[in-house]
Motif scaffolding. Sequence first.
Motif, PDB file in Angstrom:
ATOM      1  N   ASN A  68      27.161  38.733  44.395  1.00  0.00           N
ATOM      2  CA  ASN A  68      27.650  38.825  43.187  1.00  0.00           C
ATOM      3  C   ASN A  68      26.530  39.148  42.109  1.00  0.00           C
ATOM      4  O   ASN A  68      25.466  38.979  42.206  1.00  0.00           O
ATOM      5  CB  ASN A  68      28.022  37.076  42.724  1.00  0.00           C
ATOM      6  CG  ASN A  68      28.560  37.114  41.293  1.00  0.00           C
ATOM      7  OD1 ASN A  68      29.512  37.961  40.915  1.00  0.00           O
ATOM      8  ND2 ASN A  68      28.298  35.912  40.712  1.00  0.00           N
ATOM      9  N   ASP A 105      39.718  44.394  40.546  1.00  0.00           N
ATOM     10  CA  ASP A 105      39.883  43.995  38.930  1.00  0.00           C
ATOM     11  C   ASP A 105      41.224  43.430  38.844  1.00  0.00           C
ATOM     12  O   ASP A 105      41.873  43.534  37.526  1.00  0.00           O
ATOM     13  CB  ASP A 105      39.913  45.465  38.198  1.00  0.00           C
ATOM     14  CG  ASP A 105      38.300  45.725  38.032  1.00  0.00           C
ATOM     15  OD1 ASP A 105      37.440  44.962  38.283  1.00  0.00           O
ATOM     16  OD2 ASP A 105      38.207  47.248  38.014  1.00  0.00           O
ATOM     17  N   GLY A 107      40.831  39.748  39.364  1.00  0.00           N
ATOM     18  CA  GLY A 107      40.285  38.811  38.734  1.00  0.00           C
ATOM     19  C   GLY A 107      40.167  37.438  39.751  1.00  0.00           C
ATOM     20  O   GLY A 107      39.119  36.961  39.472  1.00  0.00           O
ATOM     21  N   LYS A 140      31.200  47.369  34.851  1.00  0.00           N
ATOM     22  CA  LYS A 140      31.552  46.083  35.708  1.00  0.00           C
ATOM     23  C   LYS A 140      33.104  45.804  36.140  1.00  0.00           C
ATOM     24  O   LYS A 140      34.046  46.034  35.573  1.00  0.00           O
ATOM     25  CB  LYS A 140      31.561  44.732  34.677  1.00  0.00           C
ATOM     26  CG  LYS A 140      30.030  44.752  34.526  1.00  0.00           C
ATOM     27  CD  LYS A 140      29.490  43.226  33.949  1.00  0.00           C
ATOM     28  CE  LYS A 140      27.930  43.138  33.736  1.00  0.00           C
ATOM     29  NZ  LYS A 140      27.463  42.236  33.130  1.00  0.00           N
ATOM     30  N   VAL A 142      35.326  43.394  39.014  1.00  0.00           N
ATOM     31  CA  VAL A 142      35.620  42.184  39.787  1.00  0.00           C
ATOM     32  C   VAL A 142      36.419  42.743  41.321  1.00  0.00           C
ATOM     33  O   VAL A 142      37.562  43.249  41.347  1.00  0.00           O
ATOM     34  CB  VAL A 142      36.650  41.050  39.204  1.00  0.00           C
ATOM     35  CG1 VAL A 142      36.625  39.999  40.192  1.00  0.00           C
ATOM     36  CG2 VAL A 142      35.787  40.811  37.916  1.00  0.00           C
ATOM     37  N   THR A 144      37.856  41.128  44.873  1.00  0.00           N
ATOM     38  CA  THR A 144      38.274  39.774  45.464  1.00  0.00           C
ATOM     39  C   THR A 144      38.615  40.425  46.893  1.00  0.00           C
ATOM     40  O   THR A 144      39.595  41.263  47.102  1.00  0.00           O
ATOM     41  CB  THR A 144      39.563  39.452  44.681  1.00  0.00           C
ATOM     42  OG1 THR A 144      39.004  38.959  43.207  1.00  0.00           O
ATOM     43  CG2 THR A 144      39.861  38.046  45.319  1.00  0.00           C
ATOM     44  N   SER A 162      35.591  36.190  45.387  1.00  0.00           N
ATOM     45  CA  SER A 162      35.385  37.246  44.200  1.00  0.00           C
ATOM     46  C   SER A 162      33.906  37.509  43.837  1.00  0.00           C
ATOM     47  O   SER A 162      32.977  36.536  43.939  1.00  0.00           O
ATOM     48  CB  SER A 162      35.954  36.880  43.040  1.00  0.00           C
ATOM     49  OG  SER A 162      37.599  36.707  43.317  1.00  0.00           O
ATOM     50  N   THR A 164      31.608  39.857  40.971  1.00  0.00           N
ATOM     51  CA  THR A 164      31.231  41.076  39.897  1.00  0.00           C
ATOM     52  C   THR A 164      30.457  41.837  40.146  1.00  0.00           C
ATOM     53  O   THR A 164      29.243  41.440  40.634  1.00  0.00           O
ATOM     54  CB  THR A 164      31.254  40.473  38.370  1.00  0.00           C
ATOM     55  OG1 THR A 164      32.347  39.587  38.545  1.00  0.00           O
ATOM     56  CG2 THR A 164      31.212  41.452  37.605  1.00  0.00           C
TER      57      THR A 164
END
Length: 168
Positions: A68, A105, A107, A140, A142, A144, A162, A164
């Motif tokens: 992360n 992305d 989330g 940036k 995300v 998952t 997840s 980032t």
Amino acid sequence: MKNLKWLGTIILSGFLACNSGGNSASTTDTVATMTDTSHNMTMDTTTALKALPAVPAGAKVFFKNLKNGATVTSPIKIEMGVSGIAIQPAGDIQEGFGHHHLLIDVGDSMVAGQVIPTDAQHMHFGKGQTETEITLPPGKHVLTLQFADGAHRSYGSQLASSITIDVK
Ligand SMILES: [Cu+2]
């Protein structure tokens, strides 16, 4: 006499149908066909699809090579890890098995039982793959991981992870 009258009604209906214009006649046909199709699909769903298998206690998925907050450059190699549950190509629905998905992305994890769509933000690894390479625009993002059963139904938040990342 009764039979003849009945026959006459049929012929008359046919005549009316032919004369009522191609549009309304074909609309009626389409509606009938669609009703049939959905009926068949409902039948298939109830007869062919098993319930979502239970998630083994302690099972999890994780990014093997990315932490992360990591800063990376495209193309980005992604290694997908799993423990407490096994990987199996899509198709069979079996407790203790599933395959990886990479959501970009989106989330967060997907609700258990929800079928994971197939699009640019939802990648399936239905052959049982455990790594991939993606290209993302700078900034940036995300990522998952979402594990799902043989019918691509999400196993929910326990089997999701997840992070980032910052793409240079
Ligand atoms: Cu899938």
